[in-house]
Every structure is written in C-alpha cells, then in structure tokens.
Design a protein around this motif. Structure first.
Motif, mmCIF file in Angstrom:
data_model
loop_
_atom_site.group_PDB
_atom_site.id
_atom_site.type_symbol
_atom_site.label_atom_id
_atom_site.label_comp_id
_atom_site.label_asym_id
_atom_site.label_seq_id
_atom_site.Cartn_x
_atom_site.Cartn_y
_atom_site.Cartn_z
ATOM 1 N N GLY A 180 12.346 64.468 91.832
ATOM 2 C CA GLY A 180 11.366 64.575 90.591
ATOM 3 C C GLY A 180 10.262 64.413 91.088
ATOM 4 O O GLY A 180 9.469 64.460 92.233
ATOM 5 N N GLY A 181 9.272 64.011 89.423
ATOM 6 C CA GLY A 181 8.154 64.174 89.823
ATOM 7 C C GLY A 181 6.809 62.974 89.827
ATOM 8 O O GLY A 181 7.725 61.523 90.632
ATOM 9 N N PRO A 182 6.268 62.337 89.090
ATOM 10 C CA PRO A 182 5.204 60.734 88.568
ATOM 11 C C PRO A 182 6.330 59.148 88.180
ATOM 12 O O PRO A 182 6.248 58.754 89.060
ATOM 13 N N LEU A 183 7.476 60.001 87.921
ATOM 14 C CA LEU A 183 9.130 59.002 87.169
ATOM 15 C C LEU A 183 8.888 59.067 88.649
ATOM 16 O O LEU A 183 9.259 57.276 89.062
ATOM 17 N N ILE A 184 9.289 58.935 90.184
ATOM 18 C CA ILE A 184 10.325 59.162 91.052
ATOM 19 C C ILE A 184 8.872 58.517 92.155
ATOM 20 O O ILE A 184 9.146 58.293 93.376
ATOM 21 N N THR A 212 8.312 72.006 90.369
ATOM 22 C CA THR A 212 9.301 72.245 89.642
ATOM 23 C C THR A 212 9.948 70.714 89.016
ATOM 24 O O THR A 212 10.885 70.424 89.051
ATOM 25 N N VAL A 213 8.926 70.192 89.112
ATOM 26 C CA VAL A 213 8.952 68.533 88.894
ATOM 27 C C VAL A 213 8.972 68.118 87.156
ATOM 28 O O VAL A 213 8.149 68.881 86.359
ATOM 29 N N GLU A 214 8.745 67.622 86.273
ATOM 30 C CA GLU A 214 8.027 67.389 85.991
ATOM 31 C C GLU A 214 6.762 66.163 86.269
ATOM 32 O O GLU A 214 6.280 65.637 86.642
ATOM 33 N N ASP A 215 5.838 66.067 85.255
ATOM 34 C CA ASP A 215 4.440 66.167 85.399
ATOM 35 C C ASP A 215 4.148 65.059 84.144
ATOM 36 O O ASP A 215 3.118 64.237 84.234
ATOM 37 N N MET A 216 5.038 64.767 83.486
ATOM 38 C CA MET A 216 4.977 63.182 82.672
ATOM 39 C C MET A 216 6.824 62.949 82.049
ATOM 40 O O MET A 216 7.270 63.699 81.972
ATOM 41 N N ALA A 250 3.266 59.540 84.654
ATOM 42 C CA ALA A 250 2.210 60.665 84.132
ATOM 43 C C ALA A 250 1.344 61.118 85.707
ATOM 44 O O ALA A 250 0.255 60.697 86.485
ATOM 45 N N PHE A 251 1.987 62.906 86.720
ATOM 46 C CA PHE A 251 0.668 62.875 87.161
ATOM 47 C C PHE A 251 -0.590 63.679 86.551
ATOM 48 O O PHE A 251 -1.411 63.871 87.014
#
Length: 347
Positions: A176-180, A228-232, A250-251
């Motif tokens: 994942g993105g910013p969450l993980i 490929t990940v979420e940005d928020m 969020a990134f």
C-alpha cells in the motif's frame, strides 16, 4: 551476554544506511556489525566497504548460515519482512524489523509465533514511540493526568510528498501507500499512548487522485506512470472499550502544510497534541495549556536502536511487542479491505 552483540543487517538501502547502521555504531564496543545482506549484492558490498562491515551476502539465508549472529535488523521492502524475520528468529537471533510488521495479518501472526517459539525478541521500528514528546506524554498518561482516553486522531499528511526513490509506490512490494508507510507511524503512536486497546471494527476509504498525475514533487519526481498505491487513506476505528480513532494519511493532498505528523488525544481529565507536546486540562477553575520547557535532545531513531541493543544484552524488554504488531496489522489490513468493499469491517 558479556561480549559485543553481533548484528547482521538485511537490506542495504536508505533506512539501513541512514538509521540502523549509524545508530548501532553509536553503541560503541557493545555492538559489532558483522554482516550485511541484500539481493542487490553490489549494494551490500558497497555498504560493507562504507561502514567497515566484514561480510556481505546476497541473501539472508546465506548470511545466517555463514556467520554467527545475535541479532538482525530487517530493512527490506515490506514484502520481505516476514520471511527475513522468521528466518532470523529460527536461527536464534533477536530481530528489529522496520515498520510495518508485514503485508498481511497471517504474516504478522507467523512472525509473532516464531518469536515466541524461539524465545527471542521481535521488535518493530516505530521510532516515534521513543521520541521525547511521546515519552513525556506517556508519563503524564500513566500518572492519570488525561484520565480515560476515549477519542484520538492520527494525522500523517504531506502536501506533495510522494517518494521519488525506492519502492514506496509499488503495491506488490509495499502492500500500500501512505497508510502502511507513514500513517502506520501515527497510528501506532496513538495506539501506544491509548494502551493498545483491542480494535472492534474499522471503516476506511482510499484515493488515487494525484499520484498518477505528473506534478510538483517535494521529495523528487515520482514514477506516476507506474504508481500502484493509494495517495490518500482515511479511516475510522472503533475499539471494544468504546474509544474511537480517526486516521488521515496522504502522500499527496491539497493542504496548507508541507507535511504534518501528529496525534491528538482526548480524555475525560485532559487532552493533548503530541508533536509538539501540549496538554490541555481544566484545573482550579481555569482551562490551562501545559507545555514542557525542556525535553532531552535525543532522537527516536537513536533510542530505538539503543534500547533494542540493551534488551538483547539483558536489559529491559523492548516496548514494541509482536502482539502489538499483530493488532496493528489487523487494523491496517482491515482499513484496506473496507476501502475495497465500501463496507465496515469487523475485526
């Protein structure tokens, strides 16, 4: 154990070279960094030469078979945390694994089981727990100054902070993105200060609105075509004791501040913002704000490694436990599952 702690490093990237290796070296003759392993073996070789490490290897298995180690730091992409940590634990090593614990709940559970079976420490790289603001607030909380904490907010927001290096935007390797990646830090900090209550249910939402566009990058240009990940990610967590937590991460978001990392707590006797630390109370007929005039100047990263070393050498156990790692992983993966279905997830 009276001899120096013999440490191996798995992963020769930025977190290893900027955090783990230098802070182990600050421990002086209490620690000897014996070996480093990386699938990009040339990177391991270069890091070994740079930091005066005797051995370098292409795999963690080769390292564990070739040299005698007491402890291992896992500094790989998230996908490889579980396999590397379990291999090290089964080889009889204590493990300091970078956050998040793993990619899945099953992996986090397997890591905890391996640690318990081996009788070794498994600690996670939640360095914000070791910051002076958190340590000071924890003393206030333990002293009853906030009462029962029933609500919290965890914030990890960047205006345009998509990493332009590494694999942070690769879901297959990171999960994942910013969450993980950054949200997990503030989520863990909040849970730690709340006493790690048992989560009951989560509701989450993720967005990919800015990451796949070319734009201004405050952390370098990112590969928007392969993002490929979420940005928020946003989420709501309800605990079995009735407490709740709101998460924002969020990134990249259209917000004022370049970046914000904070935890806000509300109890029935007081509340607090953690970074920088301010405590809000009612006393003697007045509403007051309490701010420390002095806190020691020592980084959370340094204390994290120092305390891990102390634990391995017979001191106090690490404050991050495998069981907390499992609980945290359940929340993270529950939020992602909720975001996919649009429904709340019971944990």
């Amino acid at each position: 154990m009276t001899e120096a702690l013999r440490v191996g490093i798995v992963g020769a990237g930025g977190i290893a070279q900027a955090v783990h290796i230098p802070n182990y070296q600050k421990c002086g003759d209490r620690v000897e960094i014996v070996a480093i392993a990386d699938v990009a073996v040339e990177r391991a070789k270069e890091a070994a030469a740079k930091f005066g490490i005797e051995y370098h290897f292409a795999t963690v298995e080769e390292m564990l078979q070739s040299v005698d180690l007491d402890a291992v730091s896992i500094c790989t992409p998230n996908k490889f945390h579980a396999s590397a940590a379990i291999a090290a634990l089964e080889a009889g090593c204590h493990v300091l694994c970078e956050k998040p614990p793993a990619m899945t709940v099953a992996e986090a559970v397997a890591m905890a089981q391996a640690a318990n079976k081996a009788g070794k420490y498994l600690s996670y790289g939640f360095h914000y727990r070791h910051t002076q603001d958190v340590e000071a607030l924890k003393r206030f909380i333990d002293g009853g100054e906030l009462g029962e904490i029933y609500a919290a907010t965890a914030i990890a927001l960047r205006r345009r902070g998509i990493p332009g290096w590494g694999v942070f935007t690769n879901k297959e390797l990171q999960g994942g993105g910013p969450l993980i990646d950054i949200g997990v830090h503030m989520l863990d900090t909040a849970l730690y200060l709340m006493g790690y209550p048992e989560p009951d249910s989560v509701f989450g939402a993720t967005y990919q609105r800015l990451g796949k566009k070319k734009g201004v990058g405050l952390l370098g240009a990112w590969d928007y075509e392969n993002f490929t990940v979420e940005d928020m990610a946003r989420g709501f967590i309800r605990f079995k004791n009735g407490a709740t937590l709101v998460l924002e991460s969020a990134f990249a978001a259209n917000v004022q501040k370049r970046d914000e990392m904070n935890v806000k707590l509300m109890g029935d006797l007081g509340g607090a913002d953690v970074f920088p630390l301010t405590i809000y109370q009612e006393k003697h007929g007045s509403l007051i704000d309490v701010k420390p005039a002095y806190l020691p100047d020592k980084s959370g990263y340094e204390l994290e490694v120092e305390r891990f070393v102390n634990a391995c050498l017979g001191g106090d156990a690490p404050i991050s436990t495998p069981e907390q790692g499992v609980k945290l992983q359940r929340v993270i993966n529950g939020l992602y599952a909720s975001a996919e279905t649009g429904e709340a997830v019971k944990l």
